[in-house]
Design a protein around this motif. Structure first.
Motif, PDB file in Angstrom:
ATOM      1  N   ALA A   1       0.678  -0.957  -0.091  1.00 51.54           N
ATOM      2  CA  ALA A   1       0.148   0.155   0.170  1.00 51.54           C
ATOM      3  C   ALA A   1       1.157   1.501  -0.090  1.00 51.54           C
ATOM      4  N   PHE A   2       2.063   1.203   0.525  1.00 51.10           N
ATOM      5  CA  PHE A   2       3.220   2.882   1.101  1.00 51.10           C
ATOM      6  C   PHE A   2       3.273   2.635  -0.255  1.00 51.10           C
ATOM      7  N   ALA A   3       3.773   1.756  -1.273  1.00 53.16           N
ATOM      8  CA  ALA A   3       4.403   1.181  -2.518  1.00 53.16           C
ATOM      9  C   ALA A   3       4.019   2.314  -3.440  1.00 53.16           C
ATOM     10  N   HIS A   4       2.852   1.973  -3.559  1.00 50.50           N
ATOM     11  CA  HIS A   4       1.440   2.239  -4.036  1.00 50.50           C
ATOM     12  C   HIS A   4       1.000   3.540  -4.540  1.00 50.50           C
ATOM     13  N   VAL A   5       0.598   4.331  -2.688  1.00 49.06           N
ATOM     14  CA  VAL A   5       0.745   5.297  -2.730  1.00 49.06           C
ATOM     15  C   VAL A   5       2.409   6.516  -3.319  1.00 49.06           C
ATOM     16  N   TYR A   6       2.845   5.663  -2.912  1.00 54.30           N
ATOM     17  CA  TYR A   6       4.817   6.430  -3.300  1.00 54.30           C
ATOM     18  C   TYR A   6       4.898   6.896  -5.084  1.00 54.30           C
ATOM     19  N   HIS A   7       4.222   5.668  -4.984  1.00 60.84           N
ATOM     20  CA  HIS A   7       4.710   5.545  -6.804  1.00 60.84           C
ATOM     21  C   HIS A   7       3.474   6.419  -7.482  1.00 60.84           C
ATOM     22  N   SER A   8       2.486   6.339  -7.165  1.00 59.06           N
ATOM     23  CA  SER A   8       1.403   7.574  -7.409  1.00 59.06           C
ATOM     24  C   SER A   8       1.536   8.798  -7.296  1.00 59.06           C
ATOM     25  N   SER A   9       1.737   9.302  -6.185  1.00 58.95           N
ATOM     26  CA  SER A   9       2.729  10.831  -5.715  1.00 58.95           C
ATOM     27  C   SER A   9       3.399  10.772  -6.442  1.00 58.95           C
ATOM     28  N   LYS A  10       4.372   9.796  -7.139  1.00 56.49           N
ATOM     29  CA  LYS A  10       5.748  10.967  -8.051  1.00 56.49           C
ATOM     30  C   LYS A  10       4.685  10.462  -9.635  1.00 56.49           C
ATOM     31  N   GLN A  11       3.755   9.807  -9.701  1.00 55.08           N
ATOM     32  CA  GLN A  11       2.751  10.043 -11.254  1.00 55.08           C
ATOM     33  C   GLN A  11       2.557  11.476 -11.113  1.00 55.08           C
TER      34      GLN A  11
ATOM     35  N   GLU B   1       3.030  14.103  -9.316  1.00 52.62           N
ATOM     36  CA  GLU B   1       4.564  15.670  -9.166  1.00 52.62           C
ATOM     37  C   GLU B   1       5.244  15.751 -10.383  1.00 52.62           C
ATOM     38  N   TYR B   2       5.656  14.068 -10.746  1.00 52.70           N
ATOM     39  CA  TYR B   2       6.327  14.396 -12.005  1.00 52.70           C
ATOM     40  C   TYR B   2       6.031  14.308 -13.059  1.00 52.70           C
ATOM     41  N   LYS B   3       4.998  13.893 -13.309  1.00 53.64           N
ATOM     42  CA  LYS B   3       4.343  12.703 -14.625  1.00 53.64           C
ATOM     43  C   LYS B   3       5.244  12.365 -15.082  1.00 53.64           C
ATOM     44  N   ASP B   4       5.596  11.768 -14.574  1.00 53.09           N
ATOM     45  CA  ASP B   4       6.021  10.368 -14.589  1.00 53.09           C
ATOM     46  C   ASP B   4       4.859   8.651 -14.902  1.00 53.09           C
ATOM     47  N   TYR B   5       4.706   8.913 -15.956  1.00 57.98           N
ATOM     48  CA  TYR B   5       3.292   7.555 -15.741  1.00 57.98           C
ATOM     49  C   TYR B   5       3.341   6.257 -15.652  1.00 57.98           C
ATOM     50  N   THR B   6       4.911   6.163 -15.942  1.00 61.15           N
ATOM     51  CA  THR B   6       5.073   4.152 -16.240  1.00 61.15           C
ATOM     52  C   THR B   6       4.628   3.684 -15.031  1.00 61.15           C
ATOM     53  N   ASN B   7       3.701   2.386 -15.291  1.00 61.55           N
ATOM     54  CA  ASN B   7       2.819   2.337 -14.313  1.00 61.55           C
ATOM     55  C   ASN B   7       3.345   0.420 -13.390  1.00 61.55           C
ATOM     56  N   ASP B   8       4.798   0.519 -14.445  1.00 64.59           N
ATOM     57  CA  ASP B   8       5.599  -0.922 -13.503  1.00 64.59           C
ATOM     58  C   ASP B   8       6.336  -0.082 -12.883  1.00 64.59           C
ATOM     59  N   PHE B   9       6.110  -1.244 -11.768  1.00 65.60           N
ATOM     60  CA  PHE B   9       7.405  -0.547 -10.391  1.00 65.60           C
ATOM     61  C   PHE B   9       6.934  -1.662  -9.568  1.00 65.60           C
ATOM     62  N   SER B  10       8.462  -1.732  -8.836  1.00 72.20           N
ATOM     63  CA  SER B  10       8.651  -2.907  -7.043  1.00 72.20           C
ATOM     64  C   SER B  10       8.478  -2.330  -6.163  1.00 72.20           C
TER      65      SER B  10
ATOM     66  N   LYS C   1      11.261  -3.603  -4.116  1.00 69.09           N
ATOM     67  CA  LYS C   1      12.931  -3.302  -4.578  1.00 69.09           C
ATOM     68  C   LYS C   1      12.884  -2.437  -5.057  1.00 69.09           C
ATOM     69  N   ALA C   2      12.662  -1.867  -5.613  1.00 67.94           N
ATOM     70  CA  ALA C   2      13.270  -0.906  -6.766  1.00 67.94           C
ATOM     71  C   ALA C   2      13.318   0.695  -6.099  1.00 67.94           C
ATOM     72  N   LEU C   3      11.606   0.522  -5.299  1.00 73.71           N
ATOM     73  CA  LEU C   3      11.434   1.051  -4.610  1.00 73.71           C
ATOM     74  C   LEU C   3      12.400   2.097  -3.619  1.00 73.71           C
ATOM     75  N   ILE C   4      12.784   0.294  -3.033  1.00 75.87           N
ATOM     76  CA  ILE C   4      13.559   0.294  -1.417  1.00 75.87           C
ATOM     77  C   ILE C   4      15.205   1.001  -1.675  1.00 75.87           C
ATOM     78  N   GLU C   5      15.871   0.606  -3.011  1.00 73.55           N
ATOM     79  CA  GLU C   5      16.657   1.163  -3.289  1.00 73.55           C
ATOM     80  C   GLU C   5      16.763   2.274  -4.007  1.00 73.55           C
ATOM     81  N   GLU C   6      16.129   2.701  -4.721  1.00 75.16           N
ATOM     82  CA  GLU C   6      15.409   4.481  -4.647  1.00 75.16           C
ATOM     83  C   GLU C   6      15.522   5.323  -3.517  1.00 75.16           C
ATOM     84  N   LEU C   7      15.125   5.178  -2.228  1.00 76.61           N
ATOM     85  CA  LEU C   7      15.274   5.468  -1.035  1.00 76.61           C
ATOM     86  C   LEU C   7      16.145   5.309  -0.105  1.00 76.61           C
ATOM     87  N   GLY C   8      16.922   4.335  -1.189  1.00 77.59           N
ATOM     88  CA  GLY C   8      17.783   3.928  -0.002  1.00 77.59           C
ATOM     89  C   GLY C   8      18.168   3.496   1.471  1.00 77.59           C
ATOM     90  N   LEU C   9      16.882   2.838   1.032  1.00 78.68           N
ATOM     91  CA  LEU C   9      17.112   2.108   2.904  1.00 78.68           C
ATOM     92  C   LEU C   9      18.117   0.765   2.585  1.00 78.68           C
TER      93      LEU C   9
END
Length: 229
Positions: A175-185, A187-196, A198-206
Motif C-alpha cells: 500500500a505504501f509503495a502504491h501511494v509513493y509511486h502514484s504520488s511521484k506520477q 508530482e513529476y508526470k512520470d506515468y510509467t505503471n511498472d514498478f517494484s 525492491k526498486a523503490l527501496i533502492e531508490e529511497l536508499g534504505l
C-alpha cells in the motif's frame, strides 16, 4: 429714409432670419456631452471592473486550491516513504531474530483535507493522466488506512506474534509503495505503471539486509548447483 421704409427693412431682416433658422436649426449638445451619458458609462465601467476582478479572483483562488493539493501530495509521498522505511526495518529484524517480539512502527496519518475540499474545483483543469494519478494516491491511501485500522484493532485485542505482524506488513508495504509511486506520477508526470517494491527501496536508499541476505543465498545455491553439474 422714412420710418415706414425702415420698418419694412426690419421686417424683411426678421423674416430672412426666421427662414435661415428653419433651414439650419440650432446645433444640439453632442450625445457624449449629455449628462446621462456619464452615469451610464460609470455604471458600465464599474460592472466591467467587478466582472474582471471576479475572474482574476476566481483564477487566483483555484490556483491556491491546486497548490494546497500539491503540498498535501508531497506530504503524503514523504509519509509513504517513511512507511516503507518502517516496513523494511521490520523485515530486517524479522529475518535476523525469531525469539523476540518485533515492534512494528507506523507513520502518522496523512491529511486528506485539501483533496476532499478542493478536488471538484480543480479537476477540470487537470490533464487526464495527472487526474488519474491523483485519484490513485487517495485510493491507495484509503486502502492503507483500512489495513492499519485492522492491525491496530487486532493488536489491541491480543498480543500479535511476529508472523501475524508480518502478514500485515506484507500488505502495508505494498500500500505504501502504491501511494509513493502514484504520488511521484502526479508530482513529476512520470506515468510509467511498472514498478517494484525492491526498486523503490533502492531508490529511497534504505538498508534492506533481508533482501541482500536472500540474494546471497540465491547466488550461493546457484553456484553450488553449477559446481555439482
Amino acid at each position: 429714409m422714412s420710418d415706414l421704409a425702415a420698418l419694412e427693412i426690419l421686417a424683411s431682416i426678421n423674416k430672412l432670419a426666421s427662414e435661415i433658422k428653419s433651414i439650419n436649426p440650432p446645433v444640439e449638445t453632442p450625445i457624449w456631452k449629455q449628462p446621462w451619458i456619464g452615469a451610464v458609462v460609470g455604471v458600465g465601467i464599474g460592472f466591467s471592473l467587478t466582472f474582471f476582478k471576479e475572474i482574476v479572483s476566481n483564477k487566483s483562488l483555484k490556483k491556491n486550491k491546486k497548490k494546497c493539493i500539491d503540498y498535501e501530495v508531497q506530504d503524503i509521498r514523504h509519509n509513504a516513504a517513511l512507511g516503507i522505511k518502517f516496513c523494511v526495518e521490520f523485515y530486517n529484524e524479522f529475518d535476523k531474530v525469531s525469539n523476540k517480539r518485533i515492534q512494528l512502527k507506523l507513520p502518522t496519518d496523512s491529511l486528506t483535507l485539501c483533496f476532499e475540499k478542493y478536488y471538484a474545483d480543480v479537476v477540470i483543469d487537470l490533464p487526464h493522466k495527472k487526474r488519474t494519478a491523483l485519484v490513485k494516491i487517495y485510493k491507495h491511501l484509503g486502502h492503507y488506512s483500512d489495513v492499519r485500522d485492522r492491525y491496530v484493532k487486532n493488536a489491541g485485542e491480543k498480543a500479535l506474534n511476529n508472523i501475524d505482524k508480518k502478514s500485515y506488513v506484507d500488505v502495508l508495504i505494498l500500500a505504501f509503495a502504491h501511494v509513493y509511486h502514484s504520488s511521484k506520477q502526479y508530482e513529476y508526470k512520470d506515468y510509467t505503471n511498472d514498478f517494484s517494491v525492491k526498486a523503490l527501496i533502492e531508490e529511497l536508499g534504505l538498508k534492506a539486509d533481508f533482501i541482500a541476505r536472500h540474494e546471497d543465498n540465491i547466488s550461493s545455491n546457484k553456484t553450488a548447483t553449477e559446481n555439482m553439474s
